[in-house]
Design an enzyme around this catalytic site. Structure first.
Site, PDB file in Angstrom:
ATOM      1  CG  ASP A 188      14.236  -6.068 -13.663  1.00  0.00           C
ATOM      2  OD1 ASP A 188      14.048  -6.479 -14.661  1.00  0.00           O
ATOM      3  OD2 ASP A 188      13.637  -6.173 -12.439  1.00  0.00           O
ATOM      4  CB  VAL A 194       3.863  -0.431  -4.308  1.00  0.00           C
ATOM      5  CG1 VAL A 194       3.953   1.147  -4.347  1.00  0.00           C
ATOM      6  CG2 VAL A 194       5.374  -1.002  -4.487  1.00  0.00           C
ATOM      7  CB  ILE A 233      -1.184   1.089  -6.368  1.00  0.00           C
ATOM      8  CG1 ILE A 233       0.038   1.690  -5.560  1.00  0.00           C
ATOM      9  CG2 ILE A 233      -2.339   2.054  -5.813  1.00  0.00           C
ATOM     10  CD1 ILE A 233       0.610   3.160  -5.773  1.00  0.00           C
ATOM     11  N   GLY A 234       0.340  -1.653  -6.123  1.00  0.00           N
ATOM     12  CA  GLY A 234       1.396  -2.741  -6.875  1.00  0.00           C
ATOM     13  C   GLY A 234       1.764  -3.741  -5.953  1.00  0.00           C
ATOM     14  N   GLY A 241       4.896  -7.083  -5.796  1.00  0.00           N
ATOM     15  CA  GLY A 241       6.316  -7.277  -6.226  1.00  0.00           C
ATOM     16  C   GLY A 241       6.898  -8.539  -5.490  1.00  0.00           C
TER      17      GLY A 241
HETATM   18  P1  ADP Z   1       9.355  -4.960  -7.626  1.00  0.00           P
HETATM   19  O1  ADP Z   1      11.017  -4.994  -7.190  1.00  0.00           O
HETATM   20  O2  ADP Z   1       8.659  -6.024  -6.698  1.00  0.00           O
HETATM   21  O3  ADP Z   1       9.413  -5.229  -9.110  1.00  0.00           O
HETATM   22  P2  ADP Z   1       8.523  -2.147  -7.952  1.00  0.00           P
HETATM   23  O4  ADP Z   1       9.447  -1.325  -7.300  1.00  0.00           O
HETATM   24  O5  ADP Z   1       8.767  -2.458  -9.416  1.00  0.00           O
HETATM   25  O6  ADP Z   1       8.988  -3.565  -7.242  1.00  0.00           O
HETATM   26  O7  ADP Z   1       7.087  -2.063  -7.736  1.00  0.00           O
HETATM   27  C1  ADP Z   1       6.071  -3.006  -8.074  1.00  0.00           C
HETATM   28  C2  ADP Z   1       4.811  -2.309  -8.917  1.00  0.00           C
HETATM   29  O8  ADP Z   1       4.351  -1.381  -7.761  1.00  0.00           O
HETATM   30  C3  ADP Z   1       5.131  -1.615 -10.048  1.00  0.00           C
HETATM   31  O9  ADP Z   1       5.091  -2.388 -11.440  1.00  0.00           O
HETATM   32  C4  ADP Z   1       4.100  -0.587  -9.962  1.00  0.00           C
HETATM   33  O10 ADP Z   1       3.057  -0.772 -10.606  1.00  0.00           O
HETATM   34  C5  ADP Z   1       4.003  -0.283  -8.597  1.00  0.00           C
HETATM   35  N1  ADP Z   1       4.617   0.938  -7.987  1.00  0.00           N
HETATM   36  C6  ADP Z   1       5.992   1.252  -7.661  1.00  0.00           C
HETATM   37  N2  ADP Z   1       6.391   2.131  -7.348  1.00  0.00           N
HETATM   38  C7  ADP Z   1       5.306   3.176  -7.604  1.00  0.00           C
HETATM   39  C8  ADP Z   1       5.059   4.562  -7.460  1.00  0.00           C
HETATM   40  N3  ADP Z   1       5.960   5.473  -7.049  1.00  0.00           N
HETATM   41  N4  ADP Z   1       3.948   5.165  -7.800  1.00  0.00           N
HETATM   42  C9  ADP Z   1       3.038   4.258  -8.458  1.00  0.00           C
HETATM   43  N5  ADP Z   1       3.078   2.997  -8.474  1.00  0.00           N
HETATM   44  C10 ADP Z   1       4.195   2.209  -8.051  1.00  0.00           C
HETATM   45 MG    MG Z   2       9.826  -3.996 -10.612  1.00  0.00          MG
END
Ligand code: ADP
Ligand code: MG
Length: 330
Positions: free
Chosen positions: A155, A41, A33-34, A36
């Site tokens: 951030d 994620v 779903i995501g 980084g």
């Molecule tokens: P990074 O450090 O790479 O930016 P994040 O923790 O921000 O990592 O996660 C990257 C993306 O994953 C987020 O922008 C979001 O879209 C998705 N994501 C992260 N945690 C969750 C969560 N608990 N539920 C749903 N989506 C999530």
């Molecule tokens: Mg992030």
């Protein structure tokens, strides 16, 4: 393992943050779903026998610690911070697993629907001012809690604000956070960075006020769909943040005078003049836009409908393209 995959293994002390057992057997239906810098994620079905959320979705952030030896230390730092935090506007950490063999850590968190940045991307036009206020108020409650616990997030941006099914916005991604009430390293995402972070090397330390600046930039990002100077390269943007006047909302859009005034209290170049999170919550912008999670629930529903429609359009287009290929026509 070779010289390039040297990594600091988990010490006895670190191990207390991890649940033993193979997470592959405890979660199913993993879907990305995501994405980084660290990896991906996933959304997964919780099948842990004693879990309160059994049968429901959880989010799993899979992080690799092969390569640089600091990586494992950084991951444990993020886990240690998250573990202490319990607040409705901070994403909740459930459990962590160590897959030693693959040099992977799994961080299991409460599942959210997506980020405020995803939401803005899907909408064809601007959000309503009252919707922006609902999101920003929740983030301010989260920030007020973090700062009272002497944590600086460092951030804050729409991509790190997640939305839950019941209409709450939550601060996520503690990968850059500092557990000291003042810091001096150059950390964060360029366009959202406070002037004093950019100048910290010359003028010393900064405080949690940096999160309020980044939240101001996030207001512009959510309201006007992009942070200021997004078309410029990151170095040029950093120079401008340090040298120019604070940015404002799009003057040609219909934003209220109160919204402009609220933003000017966050985007003060001097951190000592900037509102704290608690002060910002008292601003009359939040009296004009009363707390109403239902408004975000409706915005989320609207967004889900848009995503479905876009998906269907995509499928229809792909289907038509396939038909054309099959039939050889145009
Ligand atoms: P990074 O450090 O790479 O930016 P994040 O923790 O921000 O990592 O996660 C990257 C993306 O994953 C987020 O922008 C979001 O879209 C998705 N994501 C992260 N945690 C969750 C969560 N608990 N539920 C749903 N989506 C999530
Ligand atoms: Mg992030």
């Amino acid at each position: 393992m070779n010289a390039f995959t040297l990594s600091r293994g988990p010490s006895k002390e670190d191990k207390k943050y991890f649940t033993s057992g193979d997470p592959d057997t405890l979660f199913s239906d993993l879907q990305e779903i995501g994405h980084g810098a660290f990896g991906a994620v996933y959304c997964a079905l919780d099948e842990r026998p004693k879990s309160a959320t059994r049968g429901q979705n959880v989010a799993i952030k899979k992080m690799s610690y092969s390569g640089k030896s600091e990586k494992f230390t950084d991951i444990v730092h993020e886990i240690k911070l998250l573990e202490r935090l319990k607040h409705k506007n901070i994403v909740r950490l459930e459990e962590c697993f160590l897959k030693d063999k693959d040099h992977m850590v799994w961080i299991v968190m409460e599942y959210c629907l997506g980020s405020a940045s995803d939401l803005v991307d899907v909408q064809p036009g601007r959000l309503l001012e009252s919707e922006v206020a609902q999101i920003i108020r929740d983030v301010l409650h989260g920030l007020s809690y973090l700062h009272s616990n002497e944590i600086i997030h460092r951030d804050i941006k729409a991509g790190n604000i997640l939305l839950s099914e019941n209409g709450l916005a939550k601060v996520a991604d503690f990968g850059s956070a500092s557990n000291k009430s003042s810091a001096n390293s150059f950390v964060g995402s360029p366009y959202w960075m406070a002037p004093e972070v950019i100048l910290a090397m010359e003028s010393g330390r900064y405080t949690g006020a940096v999160d309020l600046w980044s939240l101001g930039i996030t207001c512009i990002e959510i309201a006007d769909r992009k942070p200021p100077m997004f078309t410029q390269n990151a170095m040029a943007a950093l120079y401008q943040i340090a040298q120019s006047d604070a940015p404002t909302l799009d003057q040609n859009a219909d934003w209220s005078h109160t919204f402009h005034s609220f933003l000017s209290c966050l985007l003060k170049k001097n951190p000592e003049e900037r509102f704290t999170a608690t002060e910002a919550l008292q601003h009359s912008w939040f009296k004009d836009n009363r707390e109403n999670p239902q408004e975000l629930v409706e915005l989320i529903d609207r967004t889900k409908r848009l995503v479905r429609e876009q998906d269907e359009k995509q499928i229809t287009m792909q289907y038509k393209k396939m038909l054309r290929i099959y039939k050889g026509g145009d």
